[in-house]
Scaffold this motif. Structure first.
Motif, PDB file in Angstrom:
ATOM      1  N   GLY A 183      42.497  53.000  54.682  1.00  0.00           N
ATOM      2  CA  GLY A 183      41.923  52.535  53.429  1.00  0.00           C
ATOM      3  C   GLY A 183      41.853  51.024  53.395  1.00  0.00           C
ATOM      4  O   GLY A 183      41.938  50.358  54.431  1.00  0.00           O
ATOM      5  N   ASP A 184      41.687  50.467  52.183  1.00  0.00           N
ATOM      6  CA  ASP A 184      41.457  49.037  52.031  1.00  0.00           C
ATOM      7  C   ASP A 184      42.228  48.494  50.835  1.00  0.00           C
ATOM      8  O   ASP A 184      42.298  49.138  49.784  1.00  0.00           O
ATOM      9  CB  ASP A 184      39.957  48.768  51.815  1.00  0.00           C
ATOM     10  N   TRP A 185      42.771  47.311  50.988  1.00  0.00           N
ATOM     11  CA  TRP A 185      43.409  46.607  49.885  1.00  0.00           C
ATOM     12  C   TRP A 185      42.359  45.791  49.149  1.00  0.00           C
ATOM     13  O   TRP A 185      41.662  44.971  49.759  1.00  0.00           O
ATOM     14  CB  TRP A 185      44.516  45.682  50.402  1.00  0.00           C
ATOM     15  N   LEU A 186      42.246  46.009  47.860  1.00  0.00           N
ATOM     16  CA  LEU A 186      41.356  45.231  47.008  1.00  0.00           C
ATOM     17  C   LEU A 186      42.203  44.337  46.105  1.00  0.00           C
ATOM     18  O   LEU A 186      43.343  44.665  45.783  1.00  0.00           O
ATOM     19  CB  LEU A 186      40.480  46.142  46.151  1.00  0.00           C
ATOM     20  N   GLN A 187      41.624  43.199  45.701  1.00  0.00           N
ATOM     21  CA  GLN A 187      42.324  42.268  44.820  1.00  0.00           C
ATOM     22  C   GLN A 187      41.608  42.215  43.467  1.00  0.00           C
ATOM     23  O   GLN A 187      40.385  42.068  43.414  1.00  0.00           O
ATOM     24  CB  GLN A 187      42.380  40.863  45.426  1.00  0.00           C
ATOM     25  N   ILE A 188      42.383  42.326  42.404  1.00  0.00           N
ATOM     26  CA  ILE A 188      41.838  42.278  41.043  1.00  0.00           C
ATOM     27  C   ILE A 188      42.380  41.044  40.342  1.00  0.00           C
ATOM     28  O   ILE A 188      43.577  40.761  40.393  1.00  0.00           O
ATOM     29  CB  ILE A 188      42.205  43.545  40.255  1.00  0.00           C
ATOM     30  N   THR A 189      41.489  40.299  39.688  1.00  0.00           N
ATOM     31  CA  THR A 189      41.868  39.089  38.965  1.00  0.00           C
ATOM     32  C   THR A 189      41.303  39.156  37.558  1.00  0.00           C
ATOM     33  O   THR A 189      40.154  39.583  37.364  1.00  0.00           O
ATOM     34  CB  THR A 189      41.320  37.832  39.670  1.00  0.00           C
ATOM     35  N   VAL A 190      42.091  38.744  36.583  1.00  0.00           N
ATOM     36  CA  VAL A 190      41.638  38.649  35.195  1.00  0.00           C
ATOM     37  C   VAL A 190      41.756  37.193  34.767  1.00  0.00           C
ATOM     38  O   VAL A 190      42.810  36.567  34.938  1.00  0.00           O
ATOM     39  CB  VAL A 190      42.470  39.554  34.264  1.00  0.00           C
ATOM     40  N   LEU A 191      40.688  36.629  34.226  1.00  0.00           N
ATOM     41  CA  LEU A 191      40.646  35.245  33.775  1.00  0.00           C
ATOM     42  C   LEU A 191      40.133  35.190  32.343  1.00  0.00           C
ATOM     43  O   LEU A 191      39.301  36.007  31.938  1.00  0.00           O
ATOM     44  CB  LEU A 191      39.728  34.398  34.674  1.00  0.00           C
ATOM     45  N   SER A 192      40.611  34.218  31.580  1.00  0.00           N
ATOM     46  CA  SER A 192      40.138  34.049  30.209  1.00  0.00           C
ATOM     47  C   SER A 192      40.582  32.695  29.675  1.00  0.00           C
ATOM     48  O   SER A 192      41.657  32.202  30.026  1.00  0.00           O
ATOM     49  CB  SER A 192      40.672  35.165  29.308  1.00  0.00           C
ATOM     50  N   GLU A 193      39.750  32.106  28.839  1.00  0.00           N
ATOM     51  CA  GLU A 193      40.136  30.909  28.096  1.00  0.00           C
ATOM     52  C   GLU A 193      40.504  31.271  26.664  1.00  0.00           C
ATOM     53  O   GLU A 193      41.006  30.426  25.924  1.00  0.00           O
ATOM     54  CB  GLU A 193      38.989  29.876  28.076  1.00  0.00           C
ATOM     55  N   ASP A 194      40.261  32.525  26.268  1.00  0.00           N
ATOM     56  CA  ASP A 194      40.571  32.990  24.916  1.00  0.00           C
ATOM     57  C   ASP A 194      41.905  33.732  24.883  1.00  0.00           C
ATOM     58  O   ASP A 194      42.775  33.436  24.063  1.00  0.00           O
ATOM     59  CB  ASP A 194      39.449  33.895  24.404  1.00  0.00           C
ATOM     60  N   PHE A 195      42.074  34.697  25.768  1.00  0.00           N
ATOM     61  CA  PHE A 195      43.311  35.460  25.860  1.00  0.00           C
ATOM     62  C   PHE A 195      44.297  34.746  26.793  1.00  0.00           C
ATOM     63  O   PHE A 195      43.883  34.058  27.733  1.00  0.00           O
ATOM     64  CB  PHE A 195      43.045  36.860  26.418  1.00  0.00           C
ATOM     65  N   LEU A 196      45.579  34.928  26.546  1.00  0.00           N
ATOM     66  CA  LEU A 196      46.599  34.499  27.493  1.00  0.00           C
ATOM     67  C   LEU A 196      46.744  35.589  28.540  1.00  0.00           C
ATOM     68  O   LEU A 196      47.041  36.744  28.215  1.00  0.00           O
ATOM     69  CB  LEU A 196      47.933  34.257  26.784  1.00  0.00           C
ATOM     70  N   ALA A 240      46.100  38.207  22.552  1.00  0.00           N
ATOM     71  CA  ALA A 240      44.881  37.811  21.860  1.00  0.00           C
ATOM     72  C   ALA A 240      44.986  36.368  21.373  1.00  0.00           C
ATOM     73  O   ALA A 240      46.086  35.818  21.234  1.00  0.00           O
ATOM     74  CB  ALA A 240      44.615  38.750  20.691  1.00  0.00           C
ATOM     75  N   PRO A 241      43.850  35.702  21.113  1.00  0.00           N
ATOM     76  CA  PRO A 241      43.878  34.334  20.586  1.00  0.00           C
ATOM     77  C   PRO A 241      44.726  34.248  19.316  1.00  0.00           C
ATOM     78  O   PRO A 241      44.880  35.228  18.581  1.00  0.00           O
ATOM     79  CB  PRO A 241      42.406  34.050  20.309  1.00  0.00           C
ATOM     80  N   ASP A 242      45.277  33.063  19.061  1.00  0.00           N
ATOM     81  CA  ASP A 242      46.198  32.916  17.924  1.00  0.00           C
ATOM     82  C   ASP A 242      45.487  32.760  16.592  1.00  0.00           C
ATOM     83  O   ASP A 242      46.128  32.520  15.564  1.00  0.00           O
ATOM     84  CB  ASP A 242      47.131  31.720  18.152  1.00  0.00           C
ATOM     85  N   GLY A 243      44.182  32.870  16.573  1.00  0.00           N
ATOM     86  CA  GLY A 243      43.422  32.799  15.332  1.00  0.00           C
ATOM     87  C   GLY A 243      42.188  33.674  15.403  1.00  0.00           C
ATOM     88  O   GLY A 243      41.810  34.163  16.482  1.00  0.00           O
ATOM     89  N   PRO A 244      41.530  33.922  14.282  1.00  0.00           N
ATOM     90  CA  PRO A 244      40.333  34.765  14.274  1.00  0.00           C
ATOM     91  C   PRO A 244      39.234  34.203  15.176  1.00  0.00           C
ATOM     92  O   PRO A 244      39.055  32.983  15.263  1.00  0.00           O
ATOM     93  CB  PRO A 244      39.900  34.766  12.799  1.00  0.00           C
ATOM     94  N   ARG A 245      38.544  35.077  15.832  1.00  0.00           N
ATOM     95  CA  ARG A 245      37.414  34.711  16.689  1.00  0.00           C
ATOM     96  C   ARG A 245      36.299  35.729  16.480  1.00  0.00           C
ATOM     97  O   ARG A 245      36.546  36.936  16.498  1.00  0.00           O
ATOM     98  CB  ARG A 245      37.806  34.706  18.168  1.00  0.00           C
ATOM     99  N   SER A 246      35.099  35.230  16.303  1.00  0.00           N
ATOM    100  CA  SER A 246      33.966  36.149  16.229  1.00  0.00           C
ATOM    101  C   SER A 246      33.631  36.706  17.603  1.00  0.00           C
ATOM    102  O   SER A 246      32.995  37.755  17.727  1.00  0.00           O
ATOM    103  CB  SER A 246      32.740  35.428  15.657  1.00  0.00           C
ATOM    104  N   GLU A 247      34.077  36.005  18.638  1.00  0.00           N
ATOM    105  CA  GLU A 247      33.842  36.469  20.005  1.00  0.00           C
ATOM    106  C   GLU A 247      34.949  35.919  20.890  1.00  0.00           C
ATOM    107  O   GLU A 247      35.172  34.717  20.962  1.00  0.00           O
ATOM    108  CB  GLU A 247      32.481  35.997  20.530  1.00  0.00           C
ATOM    109  N   ALA A 248      35.677  36.781  21.549  1.00  0.00           N
ATOM    110  CA  ALA A 248      36.681  36.400  22.539  1.00  0.00           C
ATOM    111  C   ALA A 248      36.418  37.235  23.782  1.00  0.00           C
ATOM    112  O   ALA A 248      36.057  38.410  23.683  1.00  0.00           O
ATOM    113  CB  ALA A 248      38.096  36.642  22.013  1.00  0.00           C
ATOM    114  N   SER A 249      36.585  36.639  24.941  1.00  0.00           N
ATOM    115  CA  SER A 249      36.210  37.355  26.157  1.00  0.00           C
ATOM    116  C   SER A 249      37.228  37.131  27.260  1.00  0.00           C
ATOM    117  O   SER A 249      37.995  36.161  27.251  1.00  0.00           O
ATOM    118  CB  SER A 249      34.821  36.905  26.635  1.00  0.00           C
TER     119      SER A 249
END
Length: 729
Positions: A183-196, A240-249
């Motif tokens: 089989g194969d090892w895959l790498q998963i990364t999660v990035l965000s400027e909104d979420f920690l 989640a962001p520490d304040g309301p956001r109409s859009e967080a990604s």
């Protein structure tokens, strides 16, 4: 498991004597007979051998399914060693395999409904951390609340946020180099400027068949774990962001050997308190290197990848990945991009030509720029050094945009110290043109004097493309001016377009004949008619006179593109800005013949027909474009005196030709002179027809020009895999 081998062999022998055996292709029958002949093979060796044949030949999977359905066993005689299969009963599955799935049987039933049993998809959900229950898609997230991103690879789950845009993961063409070919090892990364989110990679193992799993084993090494040590999901804590956001990604990427296989973006709304309605939790797959991830066994390792996507506020999000971990994430506004492009192109244009006098009226062509290059496109040593210094200052500013923090620049320079291939992954439909080749990673202080690297200059004057690295690179300090400080001279930069809806990533161009054909669309209004004829004569000599089709009118070109024998398509013409003052896209039109314009939309209009053979109204894919998808020709847009200078000017043609099936598109970043454009094309086609890849051919072109003191090889960009080469018998 003790009886697995005799049962599997017995079923295979029974298949050999059944009528279904004749439905298998001859290569499959041969491979199966060779496998049965290995009487001394142990259980695991036999099962792995059978799995490899199944994965390599879709016809065997189809026939096995029919055979096993007739016996009621559903292929359970050939399970993946050590891994519970999706159709295993809940009581037989290890406890931590089912962790977080309170209704395993129901979940597997939903997955079975959502996707074929032999397809594997990336599933993504947001869950609460303690209950591990999936957050409903209409939920409004709470400010500062903690959640988990739950990821797995297997059958498509109807609860997955990617259920509508999911594309199948590797089916039968993964190289399976990891863990002894299992089989194969895959790498998963999660990035965000909104979420920690945690700043780390997450490894998941994708076996030859069945769902992926996580385990305590070291990625890249052999498995020492047992089935009860394995889990189905990757759990990534996010806040989640520490304040309301109409859009967080947040952005999720799946990589294999440094190649960005697939990326997805999650969007959410955030309020002061969680609410059970009013939210819009959604996600979509926005880049796929190859649909179904086929052909990955031919892809070499990549040490750096750059992902470009669109933020919710219109800014472009650029993630720079250094292979082991993310290096930098930055946001660029349209104004920043236009400013960087304008300055970089102005300096690059000034290298070879004086500024043109602009047109005074709509019908006026203006005064063309004066060429500063010699007859053979050379520049003097003094001019060459001056050009290097001015362009290095621009290139250092571009690096600041990519990595604004000193630690990020240091990490990026360290990762890219040696020559490598940089993969630029542009979100589908994203109109970013960035002068990646001009990026310069040696610090520049324009207030001090330059320190010219004599070793690098001497190496560049060879002009033979023998190497990409400076022999004295360890001594490069601040204000060192060396050609190999530019990414475009030291690295191969590939920009494959997303294949989200268009099959595999092409690694071969053309039909695979001994004498490839070329279709030429050329302008008759180029200022040097004699030079045009000599250039066309050179192309006939390279391809063979009978294999070059010269189209000097709009109609003949569009008709010729429908022929079934396309291998290479070459535009030797003007690139003009659309004259409509209301058009702010900066889209380019190609000028063919005596001023006839060809728009990207004109080409895509030929892709479809409005009636079928019976006269019934509808949309039918035209046969000519079906041949494009099969042949995957390479397109070269050599637009002489192109006047475009805004983001995305060429990308409309790049996207149109790619969507029609082109293996790649090459275009210019700036205005180029007719004599220079001809030399670049002739040199490129010579190397490409000799069997070099697109990346190698462009490197040779740049090296030859560099030997003449000419930096303009950096003005050409390839939108394809760097390893694309001409298809030969």
């Amino acid at each position: 498991m003790a009886d697995s081998t005799p049962i599997a062999r017995e079923e295979l022998v029974r298949l050999r004597t059944s009528p279904l055996w004749d439905e298998l292709d001859e290569p499959v029958r041969t491979a199966l007979l060779e496998l049965l002949a290995q009487e001394d093979a142990d259980e695991q060796t036999f099962l792995i051998g059978l799995q490899r044949i199944r994965l390599r030949h879709p016809s065997l999977r189809r026939v096995l399914r029919k055979y096993m359905d007739g016996r009621g066993t559903h292929e359970r005689a050939v399970p993946t060693p050590g891994l519970p299969q999706p159709d295993t009963e809940a009581a037989d599955v290890p406890r931590n395999w089912r962790l977080g799935d309170k209704a395993s049987a129901k979940s597997r039933a939903r997955r079975a409904e959502a996707s074929p049993a032999d397809r594997r998809y990336l599933n993504l959900s947001l869950t609460w951390p303690i209950s591990q229950q999936v957050v409903p898609h209409d939920w409004l997230l709470g400010a500062g609340a903690r959640y988990q991103v739950r990821l797995d690879i297997g059958q498509l789950d109807r609860d997955s946020l990617l259920r509508d845009s999911g594309k199948p993961l590797p089916d039968h063409a993964m190289p399976h180099e990891d863990d002894g070919g299992r089989g194969d090892w895959l790498q998963i990364t999660v990035l965000s400027e909104d979420f920690l989110v945690p700043d780390r990679r997450h490894a998941v193992f994708l076996p030859l068949d069945g769902a992926a799993y996580v385990c305590p084993c070291s990625p890249g090494g052999a498995h020492a774990c047992r089935p009860e040590h394995r889990g189905q999901y990757v759990w990534i804590p996010v806040t989640a962001p520490d304040g309301p956001r109409s859009e967080a990604s947040l952005r999720v990427s799946v990589a294999y050997r440094g190649n960005l296989l697939q990326s997805a973006t999650v969007h959410a709304r955030v309020a002061e308190q969680e609410e059970s309605s009013g939210g819009s939790l959604r996600a979509e797959v926005d880049f796929t290197l190859t649909s179904g991830f086929l052909g990955l066994d031919d892809l070499p390792r990549r040490d750096a990848a750059i992902r470009v996507s669109r933020g919710y506020d219109g800014a472009l999000v650029v993630d720079v990945d250094g292979g082991d971990r993310p290096v930098s994430t930055f946001w660029l506004t349209e104004a920043q991009i236009e400013g960087a492009l304008s300055r970089a192109r102005a300096v690059l244009t000034d290298v070879h030509a004086t500024r043109a006098v602009p047109a005074e009226s709509p019908g006026d062509m203006g005064t063309p720029p004066l060429d500063r290059l010699g007859a053979d496109n050379t520049k003097s040593p003094a001019e060459f050094r001056d050009d290097l210094w001015r362009l290095a200052a621009v290139g250092w500013d571009l690096l600041h945009l990519l990595a604004p923090v000193p630690a990020q620049r240091a990490a990026l320079r360290d990762r890219l110290r040696e020559p490598t291939t940089i993969q630029i992954c542009r979100q589908q439909g994203q109109p970013l043109m960035f002068p990646w080749a001009l990026v310069y990673d040696i610090p520049v202080d324009t207030g001090d004097s330059p320190l010219y690297c004599e070793a690098g200059l001497k190496h560049a004057r060879l002009g033979d493309g023998a190497g990409r690295a400076c022999p004295d690179s360890t001594r490069h300090a601040r204000n060192t001016v060396c050609p190999y400080g530019f990414w475009g001279f030291r690295h191969a930069i590939e920009q494959p377009t997303s294949r989200k809806d268009r099959g595999t990533l092409p690694l071969r161009a053309g039909r695979g004949v001994r004498a490839p054909h070329m279709t030429v669309g050329r302008a008759l209004t180029l200022p040097l008619a004699d030079l045009s004829e000599r250039h066309l004569a050179s192309l006939r000599q390279q391809f063979g006179a009978a294999n070059v089709r010269d189209c000097d009118s709009r109609g003949s070109l569009l008709d010729e593109l429908f022929r079934a024998d396309q291998d290479c398509v070459y535009f030797y013409c003007h690139g003009r800005r659309r004259e409509d003052p209301a058009d702010r896209t900066g889209a380019t039109e190609l000028e063919i013949g005596n001023g006839e314009r060809v728009r990207p939309a004109d080409i895509s209009a030929r892709m479809t027909e409005t009636t079928d053979a019976s006269g019934t109204a509808g949309v039918v894919v035209a046969k000519g474009w079906r041949d494009w998808e099969k042949n995957a020709p390479l397109v070269f847009l050599n637009g002489c005196h192109t006047t475009d200078d805004t983001p995305g000017t060429w990308l409309t043609f790049v996207d149109v030709f790619s969507s029609l099936g082109a293996s790649g598109v090459i275009g210019t970043e700036i205005s180029v002179g007719q004599n220079f454009a001809g030399e670049v094309a002739q040199s490129f086609w010579r190397h490409f027809l000799d069997g070099l890849t697109v990346g190698e051919s462009l490197h040779r072109v740049r090296a030859e020009l560099l030997g003449k003191g000419n930096l303009l090889g950096l003005a050409y960009t390839a939108y394809c895999c760097a390893d694309l080469r001409i298809n030969r018998p």
